[in-house]
Design a protein around this motif. Structure first.
Motif, PDB file in Angstrom:
ATOM      1  N   UNK A  12       3.218  -8.554  -5.509  1.00  0.00           N
ATOM      2  CA  UNK A  12       2.719  -8.254  -6.549  1.00  0.00           C
ATOM      3  C   UNK A  12       2.529  -6.472  -6.692  1.00  0.00           C
ATOM      4  N   UNK A  13       1.961  -5.886  -5.774  1.00  0.00           N
ATOM      5  CA  UNK A  13       1.650  -4.567  -5.840  1.00  0.00           C
ATOM      6  C   UNK A  13       1.082  -4.160  -4.415  1.00  0.00           C
ATOM      7  N   UNK A  14       1.231  -2.680  -4.160  1.00  0.00           N
ATOM      8  CA  UNK A  14       1.111  -1.963  -2.836  1.00  0.00           C
ATOM      9  C   UNK A  14      -0.254  -1.012  -3.628  1.00  0.00           C
ATOM     10  N   UNK A  15      -1.106  -0.826  -2.838  1.00  0.00           N
ATOM     11  CA  UNK A  15      -2.243   0.286  -3.033  1.00  0.00           C
ATOM     12  C   UNK A  15      -2.372   1.205  -1.655  1.00  0.00           C
ATOM     13  N   UNK A  16      -1.970   2.542  -2.224  1.00  0.00           N
ATOM     14  CA  UNK A  16      -2.132   3.718  -1.062  1.00  0.00           C
ATOM     15  C   UNK A  16      -2.994   4.621  -1.288  1.00  0.00           C
ATOM     16  N   UNK A  17      -3.616   5.250  -0.243  1.00  0.00           N
ATOM     17  CA  UNK A  17      -4.108   6.602  -0.358  1.00  0.00           C
ATOM     18  C   UNK A  17      -3.361   7.730  -0.347  1.00  0.00           C
ATOM     19  N   UNK A  18      -3.674   8.517  -0.978  1.00  0.00           N
ATOM     20  CA  UNK A  18      -2.672   9.970  -1.000  1.00  0.00           C
ATOM     21  C   UNK A  18      -3.557  11.007  -0.939  1.00  0.00           C
ATOM     22  N   UNK A  19      -3.244  12.126  -0.317  1.00  0.00           N
ATOM     23  CA  UNK A  19      -3.669  13.377  -0.090  1.00  0.00           C
ATOM     24  C   UNK A  19      -3.832  14.404  -1.298  1.00  0.00           C
TER      25      UNK A  19
END
Length: 322
Positions: A12-19
């Motif tokens: 379905x999807x991927x959730x990422x943290x980004x700076x």
């Protein structure tokens, strides 16, 4: 077949943290070619390659990394069965609140999250995501769909076995002595929708995300686009000996890996081949003799939630399976 009594529809999807959300937004839209869907109430941003509300979620954080993988199941009944399956295993699935589901385009579907206990990797399950009728933006790439995510872990074999025994996955190929394992969520036909790879840090780490594209032209154009904009290339253009996919891995502003992939072995629902044990020798790493660069180890951690999850939940799982 698997031991799980629910059926997957797709990755379905991927959730990422980004700076740096602004820089990664420009990368996701202007280099990688995704369409910006909109912003959520907490500043998170959503991106898509097709009509579904999103396939990538980016949220600002002090450190980059993987937050969760979302999995679309075939029906609402499958979501209910999956919830009770994990509940019986003692994995403490948690329902996603209605307000958050609305932001995710999941207001018409029940949704819950659960962590696999070996590494604390979080999965989200749902059956229906909102479709958008407005057209995609730009014409950089013709995407087919979100394809898969790879996570680096300290013990690939143990991590894999838990997913095979308890979470409805099947192994398609095993590289070396469980150096890497590529798995598909049953009965999805793609060679893999999830992979465990060696970690570069000794702890769970994000490795890469991937989208399927329509033609070799999409990969060729990306190759030239990253050269023009001085974006890092980590591996490829090459062809994987496992899935047979043509690939190109590039780095986002945090150094995390985003892949274009073209073509993939397809598996039938029944009567499929078993997993192959593939060579891990460097000379067997790519059918076109492409060589991964040092950047191919990727960057970014994994948000694993509560400490001690492995010991506590593994014991519950062992008791549930007796």
């Amino acid at each position: 077949m698997t031991t799980a009594d629910f059926r997957y529809q797709r990755a379905g999807y991927v959730a990422l943290n980004v700076t740096d959300l602004a820089r990664t937004h420009d990368f996701a839209t202007g280099i990688y070619g995704l369409t910006f869907t909109g912003e959520g109430p907490s500043g998170e941003r959503f991106y898509r390659s097709g009509p579904r509300h999103h396939e990538v979620m980016l949220q600002p954080a002090a450190e980059p990394g993987f937050v969760r993988a979302g999995w679309e199941l075939e029906t609402e009944d499958d979501v209910t069965r999956a919830f009770h399956h994990f509940l019986q295993l003692g994995l403490k699935p948690r329902r996603v609140p209605a307000e958050e589901r609305a932001a995710l385009g999941l207001s018409i579907s029940d949704a819950f999250r659960v962590r696999e206990p070996v590494n604390g990797v979080e999965f989200e399950y749902y059956s229906r995501m909102e479709y958008l009728s407005r057209p995609l933006e730009g014409d950089l790439t013709t995407f087919k769909r979100f394809a898969h995510v790879g996570i680096g872990v300290p013990d690939v074999q143990r991590s894999t076995q838990f997913l095979l025994d308890n979470m409805g996955f099947l192994a398609s190929d095993i590289v070396g002595d469980y150096t890497s394992v590529f798995m598909r969520p049953w009965p999805v036909s793609d060679h893999h929708g999830f992979g465990y790879l060696p970690t570069r840090t000794g702890a769970p780490a994000f490795h890469h995300l991937a989208f399927l594209v329509d033609s070799i032209d999409d990969i060729g154009k990306l190759f030239n686009r990253i050269e023009e904009h001085a974006v890092g290339r980590a591996f490829g253009v090459g062809r994987h000996p496992t899935s047979g996919s043509v690939h190109l891995y590039i780095t986002d502003p945090d150094g995390m890996l985003w892949e274009y992939t073209l073509g993939m072995e397809q598996f039938p629902e029944t009567g499929y081949r078993g997993p192959r044990f593939m060579s891990a020798a460097p000379e067997d790493a790519d059918l076109w003799q492409a060589k991964p660069k040092p950047e191919f180890v990727g960057k970014g951690g994994v948000v694993t939630g509560d400490a001690g999850i492995d010991e506590a939940l593994t014991e519950l799982v062992a008791q549930a399976r007796k």
